[in-house]
Motif scaffolding. Structure first.
Motif, PDB file in Angstrom:
ATOM      1  N   HIS A 116      12.394 -46.403  12.978  1.00  0.00           N
ATOM      2  CA  HIS A 116      11.296 -47.320  13.274  1.00  0.00           C
ATOM      3  C   HIS A 116      11.858 -48.734  13.385  1.00  0.00           C
ATOM      4  O   HIS A 116      12.778 -49.111  12.656  1.00  0.00           O
ATOM      5  N   THR A 117      11.246 -49.511  14.262  1.00  0.00           N
ATOM      6  CA  THR A 117      11.497 -50.949  14.257  1.00  0.00           C
ATOM      7  C   THR A 117      10.533 -51.608  13.269  1.00  0.00           C
ATOM      8  O   THR A 117       9.585 -50.975  12.787  1.00  0.00           O
ATOM      9  N   ALA A 146       2.699 -51.667  12.936  1.00  0.00           N
ATOM     10  CA  ALA A 146       1.649 -51.026  13.733  1.00  0.00           C
ATOM     11  C   ALA A 146       1.162 -49.743  13.060  1.00  0.00           C
ATOM     12  O   ALA A 146      -0.036 -49.437  13.077  1.00  0.00           O
ATOM     13  N   GLU A 147       2.075 -49.007  12.443  1.00  0.00           N
ATOM     14  CA  GLU A 147       1.683 -47.770  11.759  1.00  0.00           C
ATOM     15  C   GLU A 147       0.753 -48.066  10.591  1.00  0.00           C
ATOM     16  O   GLU A 147      -0.219 -47.340  10.348  1.00  0.00           O
ATOM     17  N   LEU A 173       1.297 -52.490  20.304  1.00  0.00           N
ATOM     18  CA  LEU A 173       1.424 -51.090  19.918  1.00  0.00           C
ATOM     19  C   LEU A 173       0.113 -50.516  19.374  1.00  0.00           C
ATOM     20  O   LEU A 173       0.107 -49.427  18.802  1.00  0.00           O
ATOM     21  N   THR A 180       8.341 -53.810  14.093  1.00  0.00           N
ATOM     22  CA  THR A 180       7.063 -53.795  14.799  1.00  0.00           C
ATOM     23  C   THR A 180       6.358 -52.459  14.629  1.00  0.00           C
ATOM     24  O   THR A 180       5.146 -52.395  14.373  1.00  0.00           O
ATOM     25  N   GLU A 181       7.100 -51.375  14.751  1.00  0.00           N
ATOM     26  CA  GLU A 181       6.507 -50.037  14.631  1.00  0.00           C
ATOM     27  C   GLU A 181       6.015 -49.760  13.219  1.00  0.00           C
ATOM     28  O   GLU A 181       4.964 -49.129  13.027  1.00  0.00           O
TER      29      GLU A 181
END
Length: 383
Positions: free
Chosen positions: A66-67, A73-74, A113, A69-70
């Motif tokens: 994961h980044t 967003a999650e 995202l 950002t990810e």
């Protein structure tokens, strides 16, 4: 004069990537620097008392999962899975210590995202641990002023991305040429065993939940002492000859050989000043400002970076005339790790989910930051 609205924390979520990583696994996953085991890892782990943490790294392949950002967003998506209608959210504020990119802002990358979210106001907050609370305060004020009725605040960290052993390859090679030991400076290696990955998010509105508990936010108080204190924790720069040198002021070869983009901390400066500047001095001000009394606090949720500081924070509370018995404290540092700006969100999520809270109980949250010595306190009430 406009009438300010009450603000309620209605939902909270957390996201921790992959499985828990114990103390014996972590150097394998992060990688050794210069193919040599760290000389300080075991000492640091004994001091911080962290037993498990999470990394956005596949433990087998060592590839990133994961980044930053990810991760963020999650966490926000998990709010939407709790029945929050994404289309109602008109304000999104995101904080982090180390975003995936210098520009554009972290917040708009997270927004990108979230396919279910509408066009909305987005704010990106930078800093260190207090960045997450700066995002929450932005969302709090957005609802409090009446400009928005529904807001989301989130914070995330992917520290592992800059703590990998291979990131220090050039510096380690240079040190070997100079016959220097250790392979990298303590101020960098120290943080490799302190930081971990994770994200959290909260949904705020101007109404309490129709069922179950909500948490009225009485106030969020942020305070910086950068006018008095030098830089203590930093990345993308170095402290040299008493000056602060930006990564933009040196060439690419120098940046690489000196690991300028790594996260660094002046541990001596931290130990000597963190309690005074994030507990004792600000609490004197906050007590008077809000007429706050220690005996009205039912629970204390501190984000401290290391078990080393637990008793020192308790001593600081006493010195500030605000003693809170440790049986009223809750932290999940030891099993969830130090996730920087996301820590208080991850603490809140577990606390609200697992503790038998009652209407009227008051919860004081404490979030220090050693970047240039900032602090935040937040008072919640179960309603």
């Amino acid at each position: 004069m406009s009438i300010l609205s009450n603000v309620y924390l209605n939902r909270v979520s957390a996201f921790l990537p992959n499985g828990p990583v114990d103390n014996e696994q972590m150097e394998h996953i992060l990688g050794m620097v210069g193919d040599v085991p760290s000389r300080v890892r075991k000492m640091i782990l004994r001091s911080n008392a962290i037993r498990h943490r999470y990394y956005a790294i596949d433990p087998v392949t060592r590839k990133a999962t994961h980044t930053n950002t990810e991760l963020c967003a999650e966490a926000v998506k998990r709010l939407f899975q709790q029945g929050i209608q994404a289309e109602q959210v008109s304000c999104l504020a995101c904080g982090t210590s180390y975003p995936d990119q210098i520009m554009p802002g972290h917040g708009v990358m997270v927004h990108g995202l979230l396919p279910d979210a509408p066009a909305c106001e987005v704010a990106s907050m930078s800093g260190v641990c207090v960045a997450g609370m700066a995002a929450m305060k932005h969302a709090f004020n957005a609802v409090r002023t009446g400009e928005h009725r529904h807001a989301v605040a989130a914070a995330s960290e992917a520290a592992s991305a800059v703590m990998r052993g291979e990131n220090f390859r050039s510096e380690a090679s240079q040190k070997r040429l100079e016959n220097a030991r250790p392979e990298i400076g303590f101020e960098k290696d120290f943080l490799r065993w302190m930081l971990s990955d994770g994200a959290g998010a909260v949904y705020l509105s101007n109404r309490p939940n129709s069922d179950g508990l909500s948490f009225k936010i009485h106030w969020i108080d942020l305070l910086s002492y950068a006018n008095e204190m030098p830089v203590c924790m930093y990345a993308g720069a170095e402290v040299k000859d008493g000056g602060f040198v930006s990564w933009k002021s040196v060439d690419a070869d120098y940046r690489e050989k000196n690991s300028l983009m790594a996260i660094k901390q002046d541990v001596k400066l931290l130990n000597e000043n963190i309690v005074r500047y994030t507990v004792e001095k600000p609490l004197q001000r906050i007590k008077q400002k809000y007429n706050l009394q220690a005996d009205e606090i039912d629970w204390f949720l501190p984000h401290y970076s290391s078990g080393f500081f637990r008793d020192r924070v308790a001593e600081g509370l006493v010195n500030a005339g605000f003693p809170i018995p440790q049986e009223k404290w809750f932290t999940n540092l030891y099993e969830k790790g130090n996730t920087g700006s996301a820590s208080i969100y991850i603490i809140l999520e577990e606390f609200i989910r697992t503790f038998p809270l009652r209407k009227g109980q008051k919860i004081l949250c404490y979030i220090p930051e050693s970047g240039r010595f900032s602090t935040c306190f937040m008072l919640l009430e179960a309603v």
